[in-house]
Design a protein around this motif. Sequence first.
Motif, short mmCIF file in Angstrom:
data_model
loop_
_atom_site.label_atom_id
_atom_site.label_comp_id
_atom_site.label_asym_id
_atom_site.label_seq_id
_atom_site.Cartn_x
_atom_site.Cartn_y
_atom_site.Cartn_z
N THR A 42 0.68 -1.54 -0.13
CA THR A 42 -0.25 -0.22 0.43
C THR A 42 0.70 1.10 -0.43
O THR A 42 0.48 2.26 -0.84
CB THR A 42 -1.23 -0.02 1.38
OG1 THR A 42 -2.35 -1.32 0.98
CG2 THR A 42 -1.82 1.07 1.45
N PHE A 43 1.55 1.26 0.40
CA PHE A 43 3.10 2.27 1.18
C PHE A 43 3.20 2.81 -0.86
O PHE A 43 3.33 3.33 -0.80
CB PHE A 43 3.73 2.16 1.55
CG PHE A 43 5.21 2.76 1.98
CD1 PHE A 43 5.12 4.75 1.80
CD2 PHE A 43 6.49 2.29 1.71
CE1 PHE A 43 6.02 5.57 2.44
CE2 PHE A 43 7.45 4.27 1.46
CZ PHE A 43 7.14 5.30 2.10
N LEU A 44 3.99 1.67 -1.54
CA LEU A 44 4.08 1.84 -2.84
C LEU A 44 3.61 2.24 -3.37
O LEU A 44 3.52 2.92 -4.47
CB LEU A 44 4.37 0.32 -3.46
CG LEU A 44 6.04 -0.10 -2.83
CD1 LEU A 44 6.58 -1.31 -4.15
CD2 LEU A 44 7.17 0.82 -2.67
N ARG A 45 2.09 1.86 -3.78
CA ARG A 45 1.10 2.17 -4.46
C ARG A 45 0.84 3.73 -4.17
O ARG A 45 0.30 4.13 -5.04
CB ARG A 45 -0.02 1.22 -4.40
CG ARG A 45 0.24 -0.39 -4.62
CD ARG A 45 -1.45 -0.89 -4.71
NE ARG A 45 -2.26 -0.65 -5.09
CZ ARG A 45 -2.78 -0.82 -6.26
NH1 ARG A 45 -1.86 -1.74 -7.28
NH2 ARG A 45 -3.70 -0.50 -6.86
N CYS A 46 0.53 3.70 -2.78
CA CYS A 46 0.43 5.46 -2.60
C CYS A 46 1.30 6.65 -3.13
O CYS A 46 0.93 7.79 -3.07
CB CYS A 46 0.56 5.57 -0.47
SG CYS A 46 -0.67 5.54 -0.42
N ILE A 47 2.83 5.96 -3.37
CA ILE A 47 3.48 6.29 -3.55
C ILE A 47 3.44 6.81 -4.96
O ILE A 47 4.07 8.11 -5.88
CB ILE A 47 5.40 5.74 -3.02
CG1 ILE A 47 5.63 5.96 -1.71
CG2 ILE A 47 6.26 7.01 -4.40
CD1 ILE A 47 6.66 5.21 -1.58
N ASN A 48 2.99 6.24 -6.00
CA ASN A 48 2.98 5.81 -7.54
C ASN A 48 1.06 7.40 -7.74
O ASN A 48 0.96 6.73 -8.53
CB ASN A 48 2.46 4.72 -7.59
CG ASN A 48 3.06 4.97 -9.34
OD1 ASN A 48 3.74 5.59 -10.13
ND2 ASN A 48 2.97 3.76 -10.09
N VAL A 72 0.11 13.78 -12.65
CA VAL A 72 0.54 12.94 -12.45
C VAL A 72 0.91 12.22 -13.33
O VAL A 72 2.26 11.19 -13.20
CB VAL A 72 -0.94 12.01 -11.32
CG1 VAL A 72 -0.21 10.89 -10.76
CG2 VAL A 72 -0.90 13.25 -10.42
N PRO A 73 0.42 11.48 -14.66
CA PRO A 73 0.82 10.73 -15.79
C PRO A 73 2.79 11.07 -15.89
O PRO A 73 3.14 10.23 -16.50
CB PRO A 73 -0.10 11.24 -16.69
CG PRO A 73 -1.16 11.58 -16.30
CD PRO A 73 -1.25 12.58 -15.06
N LYS A 74 2.41 12.17 -16.23
CA LYS A 74 3.64 13.35 -16.30
C LYS A 74 4.77 12.11 -15.47
O LYS A 74 5.84 11.99 -15.91
CB LYS A 74 3.60 14.20 -16.66
CG LYS A 74 5.45 14.64 -17.35
CD LYS A 74 5.43 16.20 -17.47
CE LYS A 74 6.19 16.88 -18.36
NZ LYS A 74 6.85 18.18 -18.44
N ILE A 75 4.25 13.31 -14.20
CA ILE A 75 5.43 11.91 -13.03
C ILE A 75 5.68 10.72 -13.09
O ILE A 75 6.66 9.72 -13.50
CB ILE A 75 4.56 12.48 -11.27
CG1 ILE A 75 4.90 14.27 -11.46
CG2 ILE A 75 5.12 12.04 -10.31
CD1 ILE A 75 6.15 14.27 -11.42
#
Length: 363
Positions: A42-48, A72-75
């Motif tokens: 969940t931590f990784l998914r929140c970063i992304n 966000v898509p560009k990031i």
Amino acid sequence: MIKIEHLSKNFGTLSVLKDISIEIGEGEVISIIGPSGTGKSTFLRCINLLDRPDGGSIHIEGIDLLDQKTNVPKIRQKMNMVFQSFNLFSHLSILENLTIAPIKLLGMNKMEAERKAIDLLKMVGLAEKAGNFPDELSGGQKQRVAIARCLAMEPKIILFDEPTSALDPTMVSEVLSVIRSLAKKGLTMVIVTHEMDFARDVSSRVIFMNEGIIYEEGPPRQIFENPRKEKTKAFIYRVKSFNYHISSPDYDLYAMNAEIEIFCEKQILPRKVRQNLLLLVEETLQLYHSYLTEVSLDLTIAYSEKMDSVELVFESTGEEIILTSSEPGTDEFGLNIIKKLTEEIAYQRIQDKSRYTMKLKQV
């Protein structure tokens, strides 16, 4: 490069992430370890932003990811993610899986994208599979393709969500070898993994997560060889424990011994170890017997699978108890038995508690 402050995430009434703050520098390789269900993925998914946090902030290269104006898509083009389930397009060839995003999102022409894709497939050892489809590959090969597809977008940051958890043991090493080679190239990587030896070898920093928080973090050597906190130790050393509370001198010795026997059987401890353990407990409790009218006693037996060792902790609350005293009346015979059965004995006085820690001698 990545700055996260006071991150939180809830699913209904369940609090999965609680006030997480961390900074990750350019070129760092961060491994995240910890029990299942503690919020690592969940931590990784929140970063992304695959899962949107309920609180806190995420900055990538100074850009506020949670700002509504942020593209966000560009990031995400700079910060790619490798999933445990591969997520390849089954109707596309391996080459097409690698070229579709660079052509559509980066504006590469087809020839340039294919040339780069072949180079990446060579890097992960799969150039000969360029014309195949995902269903024709093994799990390990699919994951290597997924890593190559991620690299095709020229990311500065790669997030790995348990990249080997869906693989057979024979396929794990081929994927880890690819990730090891990426670590040497200076990419910033955050890796959720259960592969402890890999995390020790590849990481610049290791994070141990427990119950939705960063419980402990540090260099690999510290985390794996000298963890400072109890839950980290239990996880790293694969510790199983038995606890028993004694509140009077009339405790049920036979019931306690039966529970210890069951604990030993579950850990498949040799009979001689069981016998020595029971004898050590019995002789130590004899020394405590006269105190049990005034104090309560907690016994903990901890077996470390990794270290193949048994440790006992006797902790009493109240007046200070010195079992190893040489004063008249001390059970010298019992003390000698205890010393013969142990490799080391340590005593601590912590506030109003007396604690003896004994390491059972290996047989």
